[in-house]
Each structure stands twice: as C-alpha cells, then as structure tokens.
Design a protein around this motif. Structure first.
Motif, PDB file in Angstrom:
ATOM      1  N   LEU A  86       0.837  -1.190   0.000  1.00 11.60           N
ATOM      2  CA  LEU A  86       0.000   0.000   0.000  1.00 11.60           C
ATOM      3  C   LEU A  86       0.875   1.244   0.000  1.00 11.60           C
ATOM      4  CD1 LEU A  86      -2.597  -1.130   2.681  1.00 11.60           C
ATOM      5  CD2 LEU A  86      -3.149  -0.637   0.281  1.00 11.60           C
ATOM      6  N   PRO A  87       0.370   2.361  -0.505  1.00 15.90           N
ATOM      7  CA  PRO A  87       1.143   3.602  -0.400  1.00 15.90           C
ATOM      8  C   PRO A  87       1.551   3.852   1.048  1.00 15.90           C
ATOM      9  CG  PRO A  87      -0.789   3.941  -1.780  1.00 15.90           C
ATOM     10  CD  PRO A  87      -0.924   2.565  -1.175  1.00 15.90           C
ATOM     11  N   ALA A  88       2.750   4.353   1.245  1.00 16.15           N
ATOM     12  CA  ALA A  88       3.290   4.519   2.606  1.00 16.15           C
ATOM     13  C   ALA A  88       2.345   5.317   3.489  1.00 16.15           C
ATOM     14  CB  ALA A  88       4.663   5.192   2.533  1.00 16.15           C
ATOM     15  N   LEU A 114     -13.414  -0.692   0.824  1.00 12.70           N
ATOM     16  CA  LEU A 114     -13.798  -1.974   1.410  1.00 12.70           C
ATOM     17  C   LEU A 114     -15.004  -2.587   0.713  1.00 12.70           C
ATOM     18  CD1 LEU A 114     -13.353  -1.303   5.242  1.00 12.70           C
ATOM     19  CD2 LEU A 114     -11.878  -2.653   3.741  1.00 12.70           C
ATOM     20  N   LEU A 115     -15.691  -1.798  -0.118  1.00  9.87           N
ATOM     21  CA  LEU A 115     -16.901  -2.273  -0.786  1.00  9.87           C
ATOM     22  C   LEU A 115     -16.771  -2.299  -2.307  1.00  9.87           C
ATOM     23  CD1 LEU A 115     -19.550  -0.333   1.353  1.00  9.87           C
ATOM     24  CD2 LEU A 115     -18.835  -2.713   1.611  1.00  9.87           C
ATOM     25  N   GLN A 116     -15.584  -2.041  -2.823  1.00  8.95           N
ATOM     26  CA  GLN A 116     -15.398  -1.961  -4.266  1.00  8.95           C
ATOM     27  C   GLN A 116     -15.245  -3.345  -4.893  1.00  8.95           C
ATOM     28  OE1 GLN A 116     -12.069   0.638  -5.061  1.00  8.95           O
ATOM     29  NE2 GLN A 116     -13.122   2.448  -4.280  1.00  8.95           N
ATOM     30  N   THR A 117     -15.752  -3.492  -6.117  1.00  4.28           N
ATOM     31  CA  THR A 117     -15.476  -4.687  -6.909  1.00  4.28           C
ATOM     32  C   THR A 117     -14.107  -4.553  -7.566  1.00  4.28           C
ATOM     33  OG1 THR A 117     -16.459  -3.752  -8.908  1.00  4.28           O
ATOM     34  CG2 THR A 117     -17.934  -4.971  -7.422  1.00  4.28           C
ATOM     35  N   ARG A 118     -13.624  -5.640  -8.126  1.00  2.00           N
ATOM     36  CA  ARG A 118     -12.322  -5.603  -8.784  1.00  2.00           C
ATOM     37  C   ARG A 118     -12.333  -4.633  -9.969  1.00  2.00           C
ATOM     38  NH1 ARG A 118      -7.902  -8.693  -8.758  1.00  2.00           N
ATOM     39  NH2 ARG A 118      -8.932 -10.189  -7.363  1.00  2.00           N
ATOM     40  N   THR A 123     -10.559   0.463 -12.211  1.00  3.29           N
ATOM     41  CA  THR A 123     -10.832   1.668 -12.983  1.00  3.29           C
ATOM     42  C   THR A 123     -10.421   2.918 -12.209  1.00  3.29           C
ATOM     43  OG1 THR A 123     -12.704   0.566 -14.061  1.00  3.29           O
ATOM     44  CG2 THR A 123     -12.604   2.960 -14.220  1.00  3.29           C
ATOM     45  N   VAL A 124     -10.738   2.942 -10.933  1.00  2.00           N
ATOM     46  CA  VAL A 124     -10.371   4.091 -10.102  1.00  2.00           C
ATOM     47  C   VAL A 124      -8.850   4.221 -10.011  1.00  2.00           C
ATOM     48  CG1 VAL A 124     -10.438   5.026  -7.758  1.00  2.00           C
ATOM     49  CG2 VAL A 124     -12.506   4.056  -8.762  1.00  2.00           C
ATOM     50  N   LEU A 125      -8.185   3.120  -9.708  1.00  2.00           N
ATOM     51  CA  LEU A 125      -6.731   3.159  -9.543  1.00  2.00           C
ATOM     52  C   LEU A 125      -5.998   3.453 -10.849  1.00  2.00           C
ATOM     53  CD1 LEU A 125      -6.280   0.096  -7.159  1.00  2.00           C
ATOM     54  CD2 LEU A 125      -5.940   2.497  -6.565  1.00  2.00           C
ATOM     55  N   GLY A 126      -6.617   3.061 -11.971  1.00  2.00           N
ATOM     56  CA  GLY A 126      -5.960   3.242 -13.254  1.00  2.00           C
ATOM     57  C   GLY A 126      -6.333   4.519 -13.982  1.00  2.00           C
ATOM     58  N   THR A 137      -4.470  -3.278  -7.764  1.00  5.61           N
ATOM     59  CA  THR A 137      -5.875  -3.619  -7.539  1.00  5.61           C
ATOM     60  C   THR A 137      -5.998  -4.761  -6.540  1.00  5.61           C
ATOM     61  OG1 THR A 137      -6.440  -2.904  -9.787  1.00  5.61           O
ATOM     62  CG2 THR A 137      -8.023  -4.316  -8.656  1.00  5.61           C
ATOM     63  N   ALA A 138      -5.147  -5.777  -6.692  1.00  2.00           N
ATOM     64  CA  ALA A 138      -5.170  -6.908  -5.754  1.00  2.00           C
ATOM     65  C   ALA A 138      -4.867  -6.455  -4.334  1.00  2.00           C
ATOM     66  CB  ALA A 138      -4.160  -7.965  -6.198  1.00  2.00           C
ATOM     67  N   VAL A 139      -3.951  -5.521  -4.196  1.00  2.00           N
ATOM     68  CA  VAL A 139      -3.599  -4.999  -2.872  1.00  2.00           C
ATOM     69  C   VAL A 139      -4.795  -4.286  -2.250  1.00  2.00           C
ATOM     70  CG1 VAL A 139      -2.198  -3.261  -1.700  1.00  2.00           C
ATOM     71  CG2 VAL A 139      -1.125  -4.848  -3.296  1.00  2.00           C
ATOM     72  N   ARG A 140      -5.503  -3.501  -3.044  1.00  4.24           N
ATOM     73  CA  ARG A 140      -6.685  -2.814  -2.500  1.00  4.24           C
ATOM     74  C   ARG A 140      -7.753  -3.811  -2.092  1.00  4.24           C
ATOM     75  NH1 ARG A 140      -9.580   2.567  -4.755  1.00  4.24           N
ATOM     76  NH2 ARG A 140      -7.688   3.324  -3.763  1.00  4.24           N
ATOM     77  N   LEU A 141      -8.024  -4.793  -2.940  1.00  2.00           N
ATOM     78  CA  LEU A 141      -9.070  -5.762  -2.630  1.00  2.00           C
ATOM     79  C   LEU A 141      -8.720  -6.612  -1.416  1.00  2.00           C
ATOM     80  CD1 LEU A 141     -10.071  -6.980  -6.200  1.00  2.00           C
ATOM     81  CD2 LEU A 141     -11.220  -5.299  -4.769  1.00  2.00           C
ATOM     82  N   ALA A 142      -7.431  -6.812  -1.177  1.00  4.93           N
ATOM     83  CA  ALA A 142      -7.017  -7.629  -0.030  1.00  4.93           C
ATOM     84  C   ALA A 142      -7.456  -7.013   1.286  1.00  4.93           C
ATOM     85  CB  ALA A 142      -5.506  -7.821  -0.040  1.00  4.93           C
TER      86      ALA A 142
END
Length: 275
Positions: A86-88, A114-118, A123-126, A137-142
C-alpha cells in the motif's frame, strides 16, 4: 537463470515471501513450471513472485500452501506483503481497519475501498496510472478480507447518492458494483445507507471521512487529500465527526430504502432488469 542469492529476504516482506516460496518449492523438488501446473498458475508467474517482481494474492498463497504442505505459512505472510505494498501514507490506515471493531465511513463521490469490486477498483486506480495495475488492484481488494474474519468489524457505510451516479468504468462495471452493494443487504456486519439528493444541505459537506473505533483504545478520525492521509485521535475532532456522522445517518435513507434506491438505479440508469 535467476539465482536465490539475488534475493535478500530481509529487504522487504515481498522479498521474504519470494525467498520462502522458492525455498519450499525447491525442497519439494519442483520446478516453477511444475508448481504452476499444480496450482493452476503459470510457471512464469511463480518465477516473478519468487523474485519479488509480482505481488502474490491470498488465493495463490492458499493454493501453494496446500500444494507444498507449508502449514499456512504463505497465507500468513501474504497479509504482511499486501499491506506493505500500500502507499506509505495509507499503511497506517490499513492497520487501523484491520484492528477496528467498528468502522463508520461517509463517502461523497466514490464507493469506499472496502466495498469496491475488482473492476471498479481497477478503474479508479488506473484513472491516471496504469503501471502495475493488477497488483495495485489486488492490494486494494485484499483489505476487504477483514470483512471475512470470524469476528469482523461492524461497517457502517453512508454513500452520497452522487457516488451511485458517478459512472466509473461504464454501465457494466456500475451494474456489478451496485449488485455488490446489494449483496450486503442482509449482512449482520456490513450496513449500506444512501444519503439522497433530497436530503439537501447536510453535515458532510466538508467531505468524506472515516471513524475507527476500537476496544479499549480511543477512536480515530481519518480524512485524506491527494497522496496524504490525516488520522487523528484528537478528542474534539472525534466528537465533532461523531456528531456529524449521527446527523448523516439521520438524514440518510434506511437500510431497506437504500437497497430499494440502488435497485431502481440499476434498472433506470444502468439497464439492469430485476425480477
């Protein structure tokens, strides 16, 4: 060929994970390709994870633990790995999420992480940066794994109606995202309320914020700007934001009416035909 001595297991959690993965794979007498075939991933991906060039997922870790008989080692390590990616400035917040007993969030224009789909998260991160998007994306979903714990935190999420109209990634992505919100309709620990446009002036005009509550520790309020987070346990700030949250909940639709609004919006705006 990449040799094991190029990887310093003390350099980072990701390097340590790769070191342990390679050590256990070689002890089992398997090549990267052979292990990949067993766990249904490519040998190339196994090699990239072993050399800390790709971030492992919880699913990958669980499969490899089962294949190599590592007694859950990689599944335990992956939590540290993902948090370290994750960002520091956000790592402290992820730690707060992980140990909170209650999370209260108000979001103005986007669905909470915490409620976002992949697809929505990607899309948000990119939006401005496509580099290593799958890993980010995987890091956020984790982070969402905290909702699957035996004793998960109680999550209260108030979303502005505007967040449902902000079309992220197109109609298909939004239909999936709204359906995901509806999947929590009967959850005991995840509660989604919509603050409708009809609420008019409300207590959240200053922006999105989160409140984290713990057993035996002071509550913490978190807000963020561009590339920076602001957690604080200042009692006055916590008291003010707690009062604001109470007012927002009073202005928001009930859980049932919120779900109905989401259903109507899925059909009217995003073309989902519901029975």
């Amino acid at each position: 060929m990449t040799h094991i001595n190029v990887l310093d297991p003390g350099a980072s959690p990701l390097d340590y994970y790769g070191f342990e993965l390679r050590r256990h794979r070689e002890a089992a007498g398997l090549t990267q390709k052979q292990l990949g075939e067993i766990v249904n991933y490519t040998g190339s991906l196994v090699g990239q994870i072993e050399t800390a060039r790709r971030v492992p997922t919880p699913e990958f870790s669980e499969r490899v633990d089962a294949a190599l008989g590592t007694d859950g080692l990689l599944s335990r390590l992956v939590e540290l790995v993902l948090r370290s990616q994750l960002p520091a400035w956000f790592q402290q917040v992820a730690a707060l999420e992980a140990r909170a007993t209650e999370i209260c969030t108000f979001q103005t224009f986007a669905i909470h992480g915490l409620l976002q789909t992949r697809a929505y998260a990607g899309t948000v991160l990119g939006a401005l940066d496509q580099t290593e998007l799958d890993d980010r994306t995987a890091v956020r979903l984790a982070r969402q794994r905290i909702l699957e714990k035996d004793e998960p935190p109680v999550l209260w999420a108030i979303l502005s109606e505007a967040a449902l109209y902000q079309e992220v990634g197109g109609s298909e992505v939004m239909r999936e995202q709204l359906a995901h919100l509806l999947s929590f309709e009967h959850s005991r620990s995840v509660n989604v309320q919509i603050l409708p446009f009809s609420a008019g002036a409300h207590a959240g005009f200053q922006g999105s914020f989160n409140i984290y509550r713990f057993t035996g520790d002071p509550a913490i309020v978190y807000t963020e700007g561009y590339g920076i987070g602001h957690p604080t346990a200042n009692p006055n700030t916590v008291q003010d934001c707690s009062l604001r949250y109470d007012h927002l909940q009073a202005s928001a639709l009930s859980l049932r009416d919120s779900a109905e609004l989401i259903r109507r919006l899925m059909e009217d705006r995003y073309g989902e035909r519901l029975a």
